[in-house]
Design an enzyme around this catalytic site. Sequence first.
Site, PDB file in Angstrom:
ATOM      1  N   PRO A 151      48.788  33.387  35.684  1.00 55.51           N
ATOM      2  CA  PRO A 151      48.192  34.562  35.842  1.00 55.51           C
ATOM      3  C   PRO A 151      46.514  34.913  35.833  1.00 55.51           C
ATOM      4  O   PRO A 151      47.005  34.022  34.884  1.00 55.51           O
ATOM      5  CB  PRO A 151      48.578  35.072  34.573  1.00 55.51           C
ATOM      6  CG  PRO A 151      49.501  34.331  33.622  1.00 55.51           C
ATOM      7  CD  PRO A 151      49.782  32.997  34.366  1.00 55.51           C
ATOM      8  N   ASN A 152      46.334  35.025  36.608  1.00 54.85           N
ATOM      9  CA  ASN A 152      44.545  35.730  36.652  1.00 54.85           C
ATOM     10  C   ASN A 152      44.306  34.942  36.771  1.00 54.85           C
ATOM     11  O   ASN A 152      42.636  34.557  37.128  1.00 54.85           O
ATOM     12  CB  ASN A 152      44.480  36.125  35.288  1.00 54.85           C
ATOM     13  CG  ASN A 152      45.511  37.554  34.728  1.00 54.85           C
ATOM     14  OD1 ASN A 152      45.489  39.055  35.624  1.00 54.85           O
ATOM     15  ND2 ASN A 152      46.090  37.626  33.890  1.00 54.85           N
ATOM     16  N   ARG A 195      36.378  37.153  37.506  1.00 52.08           N
ATOM     17  CA  ARG A 195      37.082  37.542  35.993  1.00 52.08           C
ATOM     18  C   ARG A 195      35.698  37.320  34.855  1.00 52.08           C
ATOM     19  O   ARG A 195      35.711  35.097  35.033  1.00 52.08           O
ATOM     20  CB  ARG A 195      38.515  36.958  36.000  1.00 52.08           C
ATOM     21  CG  ARG A 195      39.559  36.967  34.924  1.00 52.08           C
ATOM     22  CD  ARG A 195      40.121  35.842  35.050  1.00 52.08           C
ATOM     23  NE  ARG A 195      40.977  35.953  33.514  1.00 52.08           N
ATOM     24  CZ  ARG A 195      41.455  34.983  33.375  1.00 52.08           C
ATOM     25  NH1 ARG A 195      42.148  34.238  33.639  1.00 52.08           N
ATOM     26  NH2 ARG A 195      42.544  35.153  31.777  1.00 52.08           N
ATOM     27  N   TYR A 211      34.611  31.852  32.514  1.00 56.15           N
ATOM     28  CA  TYR A 211      35.487  30.920  33.293  1.00 56.15           C
ATOM     29  C   TYR A 211      34.513  30.343  34.155  1.00 56.15           C
ATOM     30  O   TYR A 211      34.788  29.846  35.460  1.00 56.15           O
ATOM     31  CB  TYR A 211      36.487  31.364  34.212  1.00 56.15           C
ATOM     32  CG  TYR A 211      37.539  31.916  33.155  1.00 56.15           C
ATOM     33  CD1 TYR A 211      38.233  31.307  32.134  1.00 56.15           C
ATOM     34  CD2 TYR A 211      37.429  33.738  33.069  1.00 56.15           C
ATOM     35  CE1 TYR A 211      39.488  31.464  31.467  1.00 56.15           C
ATOM     36  CE2 TYR A 211      38.837  33.833  31.754  1.00 56.15           C
ATOM     37  CZ  TYR A 211      39.495  33.183  31.031  1.00 56.15           C
ATOM     38  OH  TYR A 211      40.599  32.986  30.236  1.00 56.15           O
ATOM     39  N   ASN A 268      47.327  24.294  34.379  1.00 58.41           N
ATOM     40  CA  ASN A 268      46.748  25.878  33.312  1.00 58.41           C
ATOM     41  C   ASN A 268      48.009  27.213  33.272  1.00 58.41           C
ATOM     42  O   ASN A 268      47.749  27.592  34.712  1.00 58.41           O
ATOM     43  CB  ASN A 268      45.624  25.888  34.277  1.00 58.41           C
ATOM     44  CG  ASN A 268      44.963  26.985  33.199  1.00 58.41           C
ATOM     45  OD1 ASN A 268      45.477  27.513  32.397  1.00 58.41           O
ATOM     46  ND2 ASN A 268      43.347  27.535  33.915  1.00 58.41           N
ATOM     47  N   ALA A 292      47.530  32.358  30.668  1.00 57.96           N
ATOM     48  CA  ALA A 292      48.093  33.788  29.081  1.00 57.96           C
ATOM     49  C   ALA A 292      49.369  33.245  28.506  1.00 57.96           C
ATOM     50  O   ALA A 292      50.090  33.265  27.702  1.00 57.96           O
ATOM     51  CB  ALA A 292      48.122  34.795  28.922  1.00 57.96           C
ATOM     52  N   GLU A 320      48.270  19.517  29.920  1.00 58.16           N
ATOM     53  CA  GLU A 320      47.793  20.924  29.614  1.00 58.16           C
ATOM     54  C   GLU A 320      46.196  20.626  29.646  1.00 58.16           C
ATOM     55  O   GLU A 320      45.429  20.287  29.126  1.00 58.16           O
ATOM     56  CB  GLU A 320      48.245  20.976  28.124  1.00 58.16           C
ATOM     57  CG  GLU A 320      47.637  22.798  27.896  1.00 58.16           C
ATOM     58  CD  GLU A 320      48.212  23.503  26.484  1.00 58.16           C
ATOM     59  OE1 GLU A 320      48.705  22.714  26.204  1.00 58.16           O
ATOM     60  OE2 GLU A 320      47.939  24.101  26.378  1.00 58.16           O
ATOM     61  N   HIS A 364      42.979  24.008  30.270  1.00 61.00           N
ATOM     62  CA  HIS A 364      42.227  25.484  30.138  1.00 61.00           C
ATOM     63  C   HIS A 364      40.840  25.548  30.752  1.00 61.00           C
ATOM     64  O   HIS A 364      40.401  23.662  30.366  1.00 61.00           O
ATOM     65  CB  HIS A 364      42.151  25.619  28.890  1.00 61.00           C
ATOM     66  CG  HIS A 364      43.745  26.071  27.958  1.00 61.00           C
ATOM     67  ND1 HIS A 364      44.502  27.309  28.808  1.00 61.00           N
ATOM     68  CD2 HIS A 364      44.354  25.345  27.754  1.00 61.00           C
ATOM     69  CE1 HIS A 364      45.051  26.854  28.368  1.00 61.00           C
ATOM     70  NE2 HIS A 364      45.644  25.779  27.068  1.00 61.00           N
ATOM     71  N   ARG A 411      37.380  31.007  20.917  1.00 57.61           N
ATOM     72  CA  ARG A 411      37.761  31.827  21.417  1.00 57.61           C
ATOM     73  C   ARG A 411      39.069  32.734  20.428  1.00 57.61           C
ATOM     74  O   ARG A 411      39.287  32.118  19.206  1.00 57.61           O
ATOM     75  CB  ARG A 411      38.399  32.065  22.462  1.00 57.61           C
ATOM     76  CG  ARG A 411      37.812  31.662  23.768  1.00 57.61           C
ATOM     77  CD  ARG A 411      38.049  31.653  25.180  1.00 57.61           C
ATOM     78  NE  ARG A 411      38.447  33.261  25.754  1.00 57.61           N
ATOM     79  CZ  ARG A 411      38.493  33.031  26.898  1.00 57.61           C
ATOM     80  NH1 ARG A 411      39.812  32.232  27.677  1.00 57.61           N
ATOM     81  NH2 ARG A 411      38.664  34.599  27.185  1.00 57.61           N
TER      82      ARG A 411
HETATM   83  C1  DQA Z   1      42.704  29.646  30.205  1.00 51.07           C
HETATM   84  C2  DQA Z   1      42.753  30.396  29.059  1.00 51.07           C
HETATM   85  C3  DQA Z   1      44.076  31.068  28.241  1.00 51.07           C
HETATM   86  O1  DQA Z   1      43.805  31.634  26.747  1.00 51.07           O
HETATM   87  C4  DQA Z   1      43.568  32.931  29.552  1.00 51.07           C
HETATM   88  O2  DQA Z   1      45.058  33.149  29.142  1.00 51.07           O
HETATM   89  C5  DQA Z   1      43.451  32.338  30.643  1.00 51.07           C
HETATM   90  C6  DQA Z   1      42.422  31.589  30.977  1.00 51.07           C
HETATM   91  C7  DQA Z   1      41.519  29.016  30.836  1.00 51.07           C
HETATM   92  O3  DQA Z   1      42.157  28.376  31.141  1.00 51.07           O
HETATM   93  O4  DQA Z   1      40.276  29.378  29.528  1.00 51.07           O
HETATM   94  O5  DQA Z   1      44.402  33.311  31.694  1.00 51.07           O
HETATM   95  O6  DQA Z   1      44.104  29.422  30.317  1.00 51.07           O
END
Ligand code: DQA
Length: 149
Positions: free
Chosen positions: A10-11, A18, A23, A79, A82, A103, A105, A112
């Site tokens: 998501p997102n 964003r 990011y 990735n 959340a 995994e 990020h 954070r």
């Molecule tokens: C994320 C880190 C997560 O905590 C966050 O909710 C994201 C992006 C990252 O790529 O740094 O949506 O996965």
Amino acid sequence: MKTAFILNGPNLNLLGTREPGVYGAATLADVEQLAAAACAQHGLKLAFRQTNHEGQLVDWIHEAGQLHAKGELAGLIINAGAYTHTSVALHDAIKGTGITCIELHISNVFAREAFRHHSYISPVAKAVMCGFGVKGYPLAVAALADMQG
Ligand code: DQA
């Protein structure tokens, strides 16, 4: 040629606009290009996808699992955004398929908020990467290729 699945949660479709301070300025299309170039370099086929829906990620992990069963999967780079911090379903899907999972990020989640410090994915991942920005994606592809031996 084996397939590298790269799933984004998501997102991540909002990359580029964003929270650029967290990011970066690259869009998801830019990230796909980085991943595609790395896959071409390492002789892997790429399946690169994004969704805002948890169940869709589960379905795609099952699809990767079917390729794995046929010996056609290099592994999964995920990735999960959340959902990383909330999803038992993603944990179970990765565990249930037995696929090799990295995994990933973009940000350093440990620098954070505390709610980002726990991951349901990490216990079922072969490796965890965070904080490399979008350059983490090609690095993860190289690592996945290396795991193939
Ligand atoms: C994320 C880190 C997560 O905590 C966050 O909710 C994201 C992006 C990252 O790529 O740094 O949506 O996965």
